[in-house]
Design an enzyme around this catalytic site. Structure first.
Site, PDB file in Angstrom:
ATOM      1  N   GLY A  87      42.969 -30.990  15.437  1.00 38.63           N
ATOM      2  CA  GLY A  87      44.109 -31.871  15.177  1.00 38.63           C
ATOM      3  C   GLY A  87      44.964 -31.301  14.050  1.00 38.63           C
ATOM      4  O   GLY A  87      46.192 -31.347  14.094  1.00 38.63           O
ATOM      5  N   THR A  88      44.309 -30.726  13.071  1.00 36.06           N
ATOM      6  CA  THR A  88      45.035 -30.132  11.937  1.00 36.06           C
ATOM      7  C   THR A  88      45.963 -29.016  12.422  1.00 36.06           C
ATOM      8  O   THR A  88      47.125 -28.944  12.023  1.00 36.06           O
ATOM      9  CB  THR A  88      44.022 -29.563  10.910  1.00 36.06           C
ATOM     10  N   ASN A 173      44.575 -43.656   9.187  1.00 31.61           N
ATOM     11  CA  ASN A 173      43.138 -43.365   9.287  1.00 31.61           C
ATOM     12  C   ASN A 173      42.299 -44.091   8.240  1.00 31.61           C
ATOM     13  O   ASN A 173      41.101 -44.188   8.388  1.00 31.61           O
ATOM     14  CB  ASN A 173      42.898 -41.856   9.169  1.00 31.61           C
ATOM     15  N   GLN A 201      43.899 -40.919  15.358  1.00 30.95           N
ATOM     16  CA  GLN A 201      43.033 -42.104  15.242  1.00 30.95           C
ATOM     17  C   GLN A 201      43.307 -43.129  16.339  1.00 30.95           C
ATOM     18  O   GLN A 201      42.489 -44.020  16.568  1.00 30.95           O
ATOM     19  CB  GLN A 201      43.216 -42.767  13.874  1.00 30.95           C
ATOM     20  N   GLY A 222      39.769 -33.726  19.431  1.00 28.09           N
ATOM     21  CA  GLY A 222      38.608 -33.942  20.305  1.00 28.09           C
ATOM     22  C   GLY A 222      37.512 -34.791  19.687  1.00 28.09           C
ATOM     23  O   GLY A 222      36.948 -35.686  20.324  1.00 28.09           O
ATOM     24  N   HIS A 223      37.210 -34.533  18.390  1.00 31.78           N
ATOM     25  CA  HIS A 223      35.997 -35.149  17.831  1.00 31.78           C
ATOM     26  C   HIS A 223      36.183 -36.600  17.398  1.00 31.78           C
ATOM     27  O   HIS A 223      35.246 -37.217  16.918  1.00 31.78           O
ATOM     28  CB  HIS A 223      35.432 -34.298  16.689  1.00 31.78           C
ATOM     29  N   CYS A 346      37.875 -35.335  -4.116  1.00 31.08           N
ATOM     30  CA  CYS A 346      37.389 -34.791  -5.384  1.00 31.08           C
ATOM     31  C   CYS A 346      38.260 -33.605  -5.756  1.00 31.08           C
ATOM     32  O   CYS A 346      38.401 -32.675  -4.977  1.00 31.08           O
ATOM     33  CB  CYS A 346      35.945 -34.327  -5.250  1.00 31.08           C
TER      34      CYS A 346
HETATM   35  C1  LIG Z   1      44.954 -39.098  11.185  1.00 31.29           C
HETATM   36  C2  LIG Z   1      44.277 -37.765  11.250  1.00 31.29           C
HETATM   37  N1  LIG Z   1      45.007 -36.677  11.498  1.00 31.29           N
HETATM   38  C3  LIG Z   1      44.458 -35.451  11.594  1.00 31.29           C
HETATM   39  C4  LIG Z   1      43.120 -35.272  11.396  1.00 31.29           C
HETATM   40  C5  LIG Z   1      42.551 -33.889  11.487  1.00 31.29           C
HETATM   41  O1  LIG Z   1      41.988 -33.637  12.742  1.00 31.29           O
HETATM   42  P1  LIG Z   1      40.924 -32.437  12.907  1.00 31.29           P
HETATM   43  O2  LIG Z   1      39.688 -32.899  12.210  1.00 31.29           O
HETATM   44  O3  LIG Z   1      40.749 -32.279  14.376  1.00 31.29           O
HETATM   45  O4  LIG Z   1      41.513 -31.236  12.277  1.00 31.29           O
HETATM   46  C6  LIG Z   1      42.305 -36.378  11.116  1.00 31.29           C
HETATM   47  C7  LIG Z   1      40.863 -36.198  10.842  1.00 31.29           C
HETATM   48  O5  LIG Z   1      40.287 -36.855   9.988  1.00 31.29           O
HETATM   49  C8  LIG Z   1      42.893 -37.661  11.046  1.00 31.29           C
HETATM   50  O6  LIG Z   1      42.176 -38.762  10.780  1.00 31.29           O
END
Ligand SMILES: Cc1ncc(COP(=O)(O)O)c(C=O)c1O
Length: 407
Positions: A87-88, A173, A201, A222-223, A346
């Site tokens: 997702g990142t 999130n 989310q 995916g996760h 942190c």
């Molecule tokens: C709102 C949101 N965007 C992006 C991400 C990042 O996704 P990924 O873990 O697949 O890089 C997360 C993961 O915590 C998320 O909650």
């Protein structure tokens, strides 16, 4: 101090996870049985989906079938699905790719509009463009329930419509609040500005149609939906131009390079279908579970406050426990086998309060006294019972520990 302890872990043996009550599905959720089976099966197969021989063609067929399943699940077309490594990565591609393309078309289009409660996977690429590429950003504020101030966004666009893109998350999130995306898209499109949303989310929790939303780009991971870690999707409208971030073999429409991870993609196809098909039933169940959890936590700790809005994700329950450090609560709960999350980060050994809670107008002290419990498809009423049975005592101990450390 808590920061160091958090890194070291609680006194509970690390291998106790089988006994855990897992209330951190927003961080990552288990793979579904069907997705796991599909992935394991595919790991035994050979083939690069770009190769022309029989093994390659077989792998390509698997990828394209999964792409179709993902497209159906999100009400998009297969050609709009760009597979990424997370997702990142999908957020980076949407934000940097759109920014570079729009600035190339017109150097004056160097503004980005986003919200003050985005995930770091959106905030940090935007800040990187500001620090390194001359972008200007407006972070739109939210109210105390984490709803975006749409009037502020409209005024900002109208003040200067030379905007490369608008990026606003579908659902937050940390506290779960859903954002008024349809209105944001309508206003941005009136000025010809493309809109991206991080729907990581939201997918599988609330109705989501790429086509109906009429958005330009949308991120999925995916996760968070019962699929594997390390796979994401950027859904991109067919005619939207993006400058690639990763250069190489040009696998995904020349927008994203890298050999496709066939096992993860096949599993994602399965998970995406399940996420879409079971959505209504799962949302109803999680909504009821969360309501029960919220009522019982508030009754066990009467001074606690529930955060967020009525328009929210069904599985996220977020609380402030005045007088207790969230990180201490997390560790004490973990020692009892209950896994939760604070939004704090942190930095240099010092816990910093969540930027989301501060943007909602919370004081630093209250933001630090907050904790998220998030439910997923495998959550049960026993998970809620386990939390409720210990939360009162844990909050009391965290408060006492805080008073001792202040002396
Ligand atoms: C709102 C949101 N965007 C992006 C991400 C990042 O996704 P990924 O873990 O697949 O890089 C997360 C993961 O915590 C998320 O909650």
């Amino acid at each position: 101090m808590w920061c160091r302890k958090l890194r070291q872990g609680s006194r509970r043996a690390n291998l106790d996870v089988a006994m855990s009550t897992y209330l951190d599905h927003a961080a990552t959720t288990p793979m579904s049985d069907a997705a796991r089976k599909a992935m394991i099966d595919e790991l035994g197969n050979l083939g690069n989906a770009s190769s022309l021989h029989a093994s390659g063609r077989r792998a390509r067929k698997v990828v394209e079938e999964a792409r179709e399943a993902i497209a159906i699940a999100l009400d998009a077309t297969p050609g709009e699905i760009i597979l990424t490594g997370s997702g990142t990565e999908a957020n980076n591609l949407a934000i940097k790719g759109l920014y570079w393309k729009r600035v190339q078309e017109d150097p004056a289009n160097n503004r980005i509009i986003s919200s003050s409660i985005e995930h770091h996977a959106v905030m940090d690429p935007i800040q990187w463009l500001v620090d390194h590429e001359g972008a200007k950003v407006t972070w739109i504020s939210v109210n105390e329930r984490a709803q975006l101030n749409v009037d502020e966004l409209i005024a900002d666009i109208e003040r200067d419509p030379k905007v490369a893109l608008v990026s606003v998350m579908f659902a937050n999130n940390e506290v779960g609040t859903l954002q008024p995306l349809a209105r944001i898209i309508e206003v941005a499109h009136k000025h010809g500005i493309p809109v991206h949303t991080d729907a990581v989310q939201a997918f599988g929790k609330v109705p989501l149609s790429f086509k109906t939303l009429d958005i330009d780009a949308m991120t999925i991971s995916g996760h968070k939906i019962g699929g594997p870690l390390g796979i994401g999707v950027l859904i991109v409208k067919k005619d939207l131009k993006l400058t690639p971030v990763l250069h190489g073999g040009g696998q995904e429409r020349d927008i994203r390079s890298g050999t496709l991870d066939t096992p993860a993609i096949r599993a994602l196809g399965v998970a995406a279908s399940e996420a879409a098909q079971g959505m209504s039933e799962r949302a109803l169940r999680l909504h009821a579970l969360r309501k029960d959890l919220t009522e019982r936590v508030l009754s066990a700790v009467p001074e606690a406050r529930a955060n967020g809005d009525a328009a929210t994700l069904p599985g996220i329950a977020h609380f402030t426990f005045p007088g207790a450090e969230g990180d201490a609560l997390l560790l004490l709960l973990d020692a009892q086998g209950i896994e939760s999350s604070t939004g704090s980060a942190c930095s240099a050994g010092v816990p910093r309060p969540s930027h989301v809670l501060l943007a909602m107008g919370m004081s630093e002290v209250d933001a630090r006294a907050s904790l998220r419990f998030s439910l997923g498809f495998s959550s049960t009423s026993q998970d809620v019972d386990a939390l409720v049975s210990v939360i009162g005592g844990v909050v009391e101990r965290a408060r006492k520990a805080g008073q001792v450390s202040k002396r």
